[in-house]
Design a protein around this motif. Structure first.
Motif, PDB file in Angstrom:
ATOM      1  N   SER A 192       0.829  -1.204   0.000  1.00 18.49           N
ATOM      2  CA  SER A 192       0.000   0.000   0.000  1.00 18.49           C
ATOM      3  C   SER A 192       0.867   1.259   0.000  1.00 18.49           C
ATOM      4  O   SER A 192       2.036   1.211   0.376  1.00 18.49           O
ATOM      5  CB  SER A 192      -0.907   0.005   1.231  1.00 18.49           C
ATOM      6  N   SER A 193       0.254   2.360  -0.422  1.00 14.72           N
ATOM      7  CA  SER A 193       0.992   3.625  -0.454  1.00 14.72           C
ATOM      8  C   SER A 193       0.053   4.777  -0.108  1.00 14.72           C
ATOM      9  O   SER A 193      -1.124   4.747  -0.455  1.00 14.72           O
ATOM     10  CB  SER A 193       1.573   3.821  -1.858  1.00 14.72           C
ATOM     11  N   MET A 194       0.596   5.762   0.600  1.00 19.14           N
ATOM     12  CA  MET A 194      -0.194   6.959   0.957  1.00 19.14           C
ATOM     13  C   MET A 194       0.622   8.197   0.615  1.00 19.14           C
ATOM     14  O   MET A 194       1.844   8.107   0.489  1.00 19.14           O
ATOM     15  CB  MET A 194      -0.502   6.987   2.461  1.00 19.14           C
ATOM     16  N   THR A 195      -0.055   9.336   0.523  1.00 13.04           N
ATOM     17  CA  THR A 195       0.668  10.573   0.206  1.00 13.04           C
ATOM     18  C   THR A 195       0.861  11.464   1.434  1.00 13.04           C
ATOM     19  O   THR A 195       0.024  11.495   2.334  1.00 13.04           O
ATOM     20  CB  THR A 195      -0.103  11.403  -0.840  1.00 13.04           C
ATOM     21  N   VAL A 196       1.956  12.206   1.403  1.00 12.16           N
ATOM     22  CA  VAL A 196       2.231  13.211   2.438  1.00 12.16           C
ATOM     23  C   VAL A 196       2.807  14.434   1.724  1.00 12.16           C
ATOM     24  O   VAL A 196       3.555  14.290   0.757  1.00 12.16           O
ATOM     25  CB  VAL A 196       3.245  12.676   3.478  1.00 12.16           C
ATOM     26  N   SER A 197       2.434  15.612   2.202  1.00  8.12           N
ATOM     27  CA  SER A 197       2.976  16.841   1.616  1.00  8.12           C
ATOM     28  C   SER A 197       3.855  17.528   2.653  1.00  8.12           C
ATOM     29  O   SER A 197       3.451  17.691   3.802  1.00  8.12           O
ATOM     30  CB  SER A 197       1.803  17.750   1.224  1.00  8.12           C
TER      31      SER A 197
ATOM     32  N   ILE B 284       5.318   5.626   1.308  1.00 11.07           N
ATOM     33  CA  ILE B 284       4.804   7.002   1.258  1.00 11.07           C
ATOM     34  C   ILE B 284       5.272   7.634  -0.041  1.00 11.07           C
ATOM     35  O   ILE B 284       6.415   7.435  -0.455  1.00 11.07           O
ATOM     36  CB  ILE B 284       5.359   7.828   2.455  1.00 11.07           C
ATOM     37  N   TRP B 285       4.365   8.393  -0.636  1.00 11.69           N
ATOM     38  CA  TRP B 285       4.720   9.174  -1.825  1.00 11.69           C
ATOM     39  C   TRP B 285       4.692  10.628  -1.382  1.00 11.69           C
ATOM     40  O   TRP B 285       3.636  11.152  -1.021  1.00 11.69           O
ATOM     41  CB  TRP B 285       3.698   8.885  -2.931  1.00 11.69           C
ATOM     42  N   PHE B 286       5.857  11.276  -1.347  1.00 14.40           N
ATOM     43  CA  PHE B 286       5.893  12.696  -0.991  1.00 14.40           C
ATOM     44  C   PHE B 286       5.494  13.492  -2.231  1.00 14.40           C
ATOM     45  O   PHE B 286       6.169  13.415  -3.259  1.00 14.40           O
ATOM     46  CB  PHE B 286       7.278  13.110  -0.497  1.00 14.40           C
ATOM     47  N   VAL B 287       4.427  14.251  -2.117  1.00 14.53           N
ATOM     48  CA  VAL B 287       3.888  14.920  -3.300  1.00 14.53           C
ATOM     49  C   VAL B 287       4.605  16.238  -3.621  1.00 14.53           C
ATOM     50  O   VAL B 287       4.173  16.992  -4.483  1.00 14.53           O
ATOM     51  CB  VAL B 287       2.360  15.187  -3.147  1.00 14.53           C
ATOM     52  N   ASP B 288       5.691  16.500  -2.923  1.00 15.53           N
ATOM     53  CA  ASP B 288       6.417  17.770  -3.097  1.00 15.53           C
ATOM     54  C   ASP B 288       7.092  17.869  -4.463  1.00 15.53           C
ATOM     55  O   ASP B 288       7.536  16.864  -5.011  1.00 15.53           O
ATOM     56  CB  ASP B 288       7.481  17.889  -2.009  1.00 15.53           C
ATOM     57  N   ASP B 289       7.222  19.115  -4.940  1.00 14.64           N
ATOM     58  CA  ASP B 289       7.823  19.328  -6.261  1.00 14.64           C
ATOM     59  C   ASP B 289       9.318  19.007  -6.290  1.00 14.64           C
ATOM     60  O   ASP B 289       9.804  18.402  -7.233  1.00 14.64           O
ATOM     61  CB  ASP B 289       7.599  20.777  -6.721  1.00 14.64           C
ATOM     62  N   VAL B 290      10.048  19.493  -5.297  1.00 15.61           N
ATOM     63  CA  VAL B 290      11.507  19.254  -5.281  1.00 15.61           C
ATOM     64  C   VAL B 290      11.899  18.898  -3.842  1.00 15.61           C
ATOM     65  O   VAL B 290      12.213  19.768  -3.024  1.00 15.61           O
ATOM     66  CB  VAL B 290      12.295  20.502  -5.759  1.00 15.61           C
ATOM     67  N   PHE B 291      11.899  17.613  -3.545  1.00 14.35           N
ATOM     68  CA  PHE B 291      12.032  17.172  -2.152  1.00 14.35           C
ATOM     69  C   PHE B 291      13.357  17.611  -1.522  1.00 14.35           C
ATOM     70  O   PHE B 291      13.411  17.942  -0.344  1.00 14.35           O
ATOM     71  CB  PHE B 291      11.901  15.643  -2.094  1.00 14.35           C
TER      72      PHE B 291
END
Ligand code: SF4
Length: 455
Positions: free
Chosen positions: A195-200, A245-252
């Protein structure tokens, strides 16, 4: 009095995604919901992803909200227009105010307002939605609320731009309890075993790539504290146990200082969850790569868009293609998966640039790559540049910016074949048996013939 927060994406209608099955929760709406909760505005989130248009309508009728706020993007635009129409003519919902927000409204104000929206939220949504709902609920004037657009005597009125939230620490955690998170986790598990979830963690991007839309968070860089992000990860770990986790940030990795404290905090708070992120090659030093790996990073998407420096420069990407190649190779060598994005059909691109892209992909050898034909999003520098060369401008209500076409070096069909060529040619080099190599190579040759025919 309440507001319903919703969007118009229905997974069951999306044939492409049904094959991919990697759905993510609507994080932006969940941020707005928790912000409204914090300010005592009754709200109900209807996450339509796993439901139908009809079920959504029934929910709205049952809640009888005073206002409905609908997240709108390129993908959902046509459904949003359909939803507005239904809501406007529904006799059970007289007086309902329709608010739209999200990236697609910023540069299409008149169209959305004339399609029936009462208000548009332009830019960051939390404070604007709060002030607008308060004004609607209390019959107060909304003329001075920053960041909205509405029609007055058929004319579009836009108020002063919304000042961006300076300190993201002020935002409560997204209201994930408002939606069936388990449906997302189950879908992922069923189709991918994980499974995967998003975090900003950040909002905005300080770079200026010409085709990229900064319609919501603008050209800025604001970030939540690493400690808060680690707290959120810990909470997700305890409550939902996501596998990644998928970090939805543009430039991590834009700030190396932040990455250091993120690394420290996730270890200190026992909050490590395997994660993937997107970044730029020149912001990936050996030290940063090591810190990411230790913090749980399992895959990094490193943007390139083309293997031709000429095209990368035309896009104003401000990166050296050799640095991108080296960053992908270094990341692979560290045992972290890599991904990259490719675009063909950018203005000025010639066949030799496409061949360079293939050579670059073969040499860099990312674990994954995605590829698309370039399209102009309204409001971007690319759109402004090609506007005078638009060859197909279809009906706004029934199409999206993806359907706009402009004069390119070759025909549109040529680029469809170019996409097939790049995919098959690059993958043939990875083919680990003679049979798989031959199959892909044949497809690559067939696509090249298509390119010749439509050049
Ligand atoms: S493509 Fe990435 S780096 Fe470039 S402006 Fe967009 S988000 Fe920023």
């Amino acid at each position: 009095m309440n507001v319903v927060l919703t969007h118009a994406y229905y997974l069951y209608e999306d044939d492409k995604e049904q094959k991919i099955m990697r759905p993510y929760a609507p994080l932006g709406l969940l941020y707005i919901s928790s912000y409204l909760n914090k300010n005592k505005i009754e709200n109900h989130v209807y996450d339509s992803t796993f439901y139908s248009f009809q079920e959504q309508l029934e929910f709205i009728e049952e809640k009888k909200p005073k206002a409905i706020a609908i997240y709108t993007n390129l993908m959902t635009k046509i459904n949003v227009i359909k939803l507005i129409k239904k809501l406007k003519t529904n006799t059970k919902l007289r007086g309902l105010k329709i608010i739209l927000g999200g990236p697609d409204v910023t540069y299409n104000c008149e169209n959305y307002l004339k399609a029936g929206a009462d208000f548009l939220v332009i830019g960051e949504g939390e404070q604007t939605t709060l002030e607008l709902c308060s004004a609607i609920f209390n019959n107060k004037s909304y003329n001075t609320i920053q960041g909205i657009a509405f029609l007055l005597d058929e004319k579009v009125i836009k108020t002063a731009p919304r000042v961006k939230i300076k300190d993201l620490t002020d935002l409560p955690l997204p209201n994930r309890e408002a939606i069936p998170v388990y449906k997302y986790l189950q879908t992922w598990k069923k189709h991918h075993g994980q499974s995967s979830m998003t975090v900003s963690t950040q909002r905005g991007c300080p770079y200026t790539c010409k085709w990229c839309s900064t319609a919501v968070y603008g050209q800025s860089y604001r970030r939540r504290s690493a400690s808060l992000v680690a707290q959120e990860l810990k909470l997700l770990k305890n409550r939902y146990q996501p596998d990644s986790i998928w970090f939805v940030d543009d430039v991590f990795t834009v700030s190396h200082k932040w990455i250091k404290s993120f690394h420290e905090e996730v270890i200190k708070q026992d909050a490590i969850i395997p994660f993937e992120c997107i970044t730029r090659a020149e912001r990936l030093t050996d030290e940063v790569l090591q810190l990411l790996k230790e913090a749980g990073c399992s895959r990094i998407w490193i943007g390139a868009e083309s293997g031709s420096q000429k095209i990368v420069d035309a896009m104003d990407r401000r990166v050296d293609i050799n640095v991108v190649k080296a960053a992908i190779q270094k990341t692979n060598a560290l045992g972290v998966e890599t991904g990259t994005f490719i675009m063909v059909g950018y203005p000025g691109e010639e066949e030799e640039d496409i061949y360079e892209t293939v050579r670059y992909l073969k040499a860099a050898n990312p674990t994954h790559f995605t590829i698309t034909v370039a399209y102009p999003i309204k409001g971007t520098s690319l759109y402004n540049e090609i506007e005078k060369n638009i060859t197909i401008q279809p009906d706004w209500k029934t199409t999206t910016d993806r359907d706009i076409d402009f004069k390119r070096t070759y025909s549109r069909k040529y680029y469809d074949y170019a996409v097939k060529y790049v995919v098959n040619e690059v993958n043939s080099a990875k083919g680990n048996t003679f049979l798989s190599y031959s199959k892909l190579k044949l497809k690559s040759i067939a696509a090249q013939i298509g390119m010749r025919l439509y050049k």
